[in-house]
Enzyme design. Sequence first.
Site, short mmCIF file in Angstrom:
data_model
loop_
_atom_site.label_atom_id
_atom_site.label_comp_id
_atom_site.label_asym_id
_atom_site.label_seq_id
_atom_site.Cartn_x
_atom_site.Cartn_y
_atom_site.Cartn_z
CD GLU A 4 41.70 44.31 42.41
OE1 GLU A 4 41.16 45.40 42.17
OE2 GLU A 4 42.40 43.71 41.57
CG ASP A 90 40.01 42.45 39.64
OD1 ASP A 90 39.38 41.60 40.30
OD2 ASP A 90 39.59 43.60 39.45
CG ASP A 92 43.59 43.86 35.48
OD1 ASP A 92 44.03 43.69 36.64
OD2 ASP A 92 42.70 44.69 35.22
CD GLU A 94 46.88 48.99 37.38
OE1 GLU A 94 46.91 49.21 38.62
OE2 GLU A 94 47.66 49.54 36.58
CE1 TYR A 314 38.47 41.83 36.37
CE2 TYR A 314 40.01 41.66 34.54
CZ TYR A 314 39.60 42.26 35.72
OH TYR A 314 40.33 43.31 36.23
NE ARG A 316 38.82 47.62 34.64
CZ ARG A 316 38.16 47.52 35.79
NH1 ARG A 316 38.18 46.37 36.46
NH2 ARG A 316 37.49 48.54 36.28
CG HIS A 361 44.00 34.29 29.92
ND1 HIS A 361 45.18 34.44 29.24
CD2 HIS A 361 44.28 34.55 31.23
CE1 HIS A 361 46.15 34.75 30.11
NE2 HIS A 361 45.63 34.83 31.30
#
Length: 922
Positions: A4, A90, A92, A94, A314, A316, A361
């Site tokens: 991204e 990423d 998640d 999104e 990560y 989020r 996770h």
Amino acid sequence: MIVESPNKVKNISNYLGPGYVVEASVGHIRDLPQPSQLPEDMKKGPFAKFAVDVDHGFEPYYVVDNDKKKKVSELKRALKDADELILATDRDREGEAIAWHLVQALEPRIPYRRMVFGEITREAIQQAVQELRDIDDRLVDAQETRRILDRLYGYELSPVLWRKVRAGLSAGRVQSVATRLCVERERERMAFVAAGYADITGTFQPEGDSAFAAKLSQVEGRRVASGRDFNDDGTLKTQNVAHLDVAAAQAIVAGLQDADFAVRGVEEKPYTRRPAAPFITSTLQQEASRKLRLNARQTMRTAQGLYERGYITYMRTDSIQLSAQALAAARSQARELYGPEYVPDAPRNYTSKAKNAQEGHEAIRPAGENFRTPAQVSGELRGDEFRLYDLIWKRTVASQMHDARGTTATVRLGATTADGRDVEFSASGTIITFRGFLAAYEEGRDATRDDEGSGDEDRRLPQVVAGDALTARDLAADGHETTPPARYTEASLIKTLEEKGIGRPSTFQSIISTIVDRGYVWYKGSALVPSWLAFAVTRLLEEHFPKLVDYDFTAEMENDLDAISRGEAERVDWLTKFYFGADGPTTSAVAGGPDAPAGDGSAELDGIKGLADDLGAIDAREISTVPIGEGIVLRVGRYGPYLEGPDRETGELLKASVPEDIAPDEMTVDKAYELLTTQSEGDNVLGQDPETGRTVVARVGRYGPYVTELVEDEPAPEPVAEGAPKKRAAKKAAKAKPRTGSLFKDMSVDTVTLEQALQLLSLPRVVGADPESGDEITAQNGRYGPYLKKGTDSRSLESEDQIFSITLPEALAIYAQPKTRRGAVAKPPLKELGPDPESGQPVVIKDGRFGPYATDGTTNATLRKDDDPETVTLERAAELLAEKRAKGPVKKTAKKAAAKKTTAKKTTAKRAPAKKTAAAEA
């Protein structure tokens, strides 16, 4: 491989080696367009209203964003020489959706696989390459459902606000609920009635030991009332307490001047405190707000940079679990830095309360198999990046350390007053005998009202026993008032949203940013203050669409979306119930199948379809009115809030604008009347303009003091000559407005003279003409201060007085100088950062027309709202420059060309289950 962010490219490329080409999509590449951006042949079809066909399976219509078309072309060219495509967006939902959109837009003819990783380290990247998988359609479904849901919600509800409150407003599934929380808290503050109470403190000295402070706790066996004993209306919660006022407390102090004090009892109990769990997104934002004074946007931006550069995992996530590797690293560092006695025999495991695990996770922690200590990264990280890394490291290590242990002691002491009343004082203190995790980290906490008992931790009390005599001194009575509920801060609002199950880790920052950017709340220090506009919007939603701002209903929607991501619910069926209601068409009918019987009525909502179709029951004036008292009301108007109320003496109706810096709970009757009288009756009549005969007055408006002329008594315009465009002339005459002029900074409404007012009304002032070009030069006052104007060329003046005093030669001398920002003297760069990692050119921070920006001499990138020019790092500047380069130059195209065939093809690709998208709707 496609990631991204361009900031990940260099590190990941180095970890993978020459066999891989790593490119960045720079976030989302496709989204639902605005209906006005649809192709002409679709503006009257099923996609016309939402860019979603609600009658046929809620099929979305996606287009490639205009600023990403060049990027898509570049990625397609890169694919021609590749034998495999790895989608490393990423981890998640999104990111999963972005991966799916990349496949749809690029249409690769080579195999493609999905890759996820929790940290950008060599070990994590190389392991992730060995664990490729398919795109998870369930996560893509959940993201698409959320995107469509927010589009339906916003596009159905926002027009209601446009028609009944103010044009241009927005409503959102979560933003409206977050706004309601802030409004409800402000209502509590407005209704709050302060209650007075008093207490007594003193210092007590046992023989042969140190003195300690204690507070009066009982009078005649009844507990002394404190702030927590009062309701918000000022009444006591229970009558079984001794409520002292200052006079009563002073009387007790007087009666204790010669009293004999003695210890009545000592109670001790063990004290244990457990460490907090490792950070998740919400707790990181809360703690960074408390300890580092960073708002949610700054925290996530800083964490993003740390993640992309390989310092943390990560950011989020809603999981508080640590991997076995991280547990070992945390325990090892705690043992090495603090000693083996600080580390328990077995790792501490924390259980996440979140049912849904797709957001991440593992908890947020330092990256790598062996954590780098803050000391080890101090030469690489600066400012907010270092402070946030330090916070994350401490929290992670502390989570694997022993409990803090100690003893809490309470000493009770008493005496009898001169008039025979029995009184008792008490003091508490906690002695930490083993600091445990506190050696590394202590969690912060939000401030609360009437906070008592704080500061006792690690407070040592003398060794006393019952019966010991004490000498009292410094007895004093203190009066207090209860305080209203504290306003939400970013930290406490995020905590409340999380507790109510509203929002998810990836959305907390955007929720707060949205309600601030839309003008629903504003900052007063760190507190979030709702605007009067938020009061009107919230009232409309509460009274006419209560389910849509119901906390439990909103949380249930979040749970339903999580169920879709787990494959436990079906996207089309859920959207059908939400939009059409239980009595609407069935799933098969919406999906294009045969009609079926109506639903069973079990849906929580009757459907939001056509909310703006029948608004007759909504009284716009009533919705936007807030009673203040004594007949005074506040109304939210088109140009902002204003007051209406009667004059206390004459009964005449007065009106006044409300300054933007007055919080709603500060709008008392007295404050409202002060504004009404100073603004409505405060017109200072200065006299008449000798040329026009109009009356000139000075008054205070919403944006400050100004002068204007009264035109109400002007005669009607003369008849227009035969053959002239009568309608246009009449319209122009009707639109004639009185001249106005803001007062200079050294002027006031009370002291400004008619001569000064006429000067202000005469602006702009003609200074003269440029002898070379013949252009007229004028001096005038503007939003950014006084300035000169010649054609389209403007130059700043140093003071307002120059507007009337500057001569033509002086003006020409200013124009002879090289143009800089608003005519100011050219300034050196604000900061020099070093060479850009991509271009190799020196990066500096400069002050531009639209604010500070980073530049390497070729590419310019404006700093974001939260970027401090003094503390911005080279890494942050390089990130902004990379994003700007990725977007490419802004092309100006003719409207006709843009409207023709610039949208992507309508997506009809079949898959299980559907097509996917982007970020949250307004």
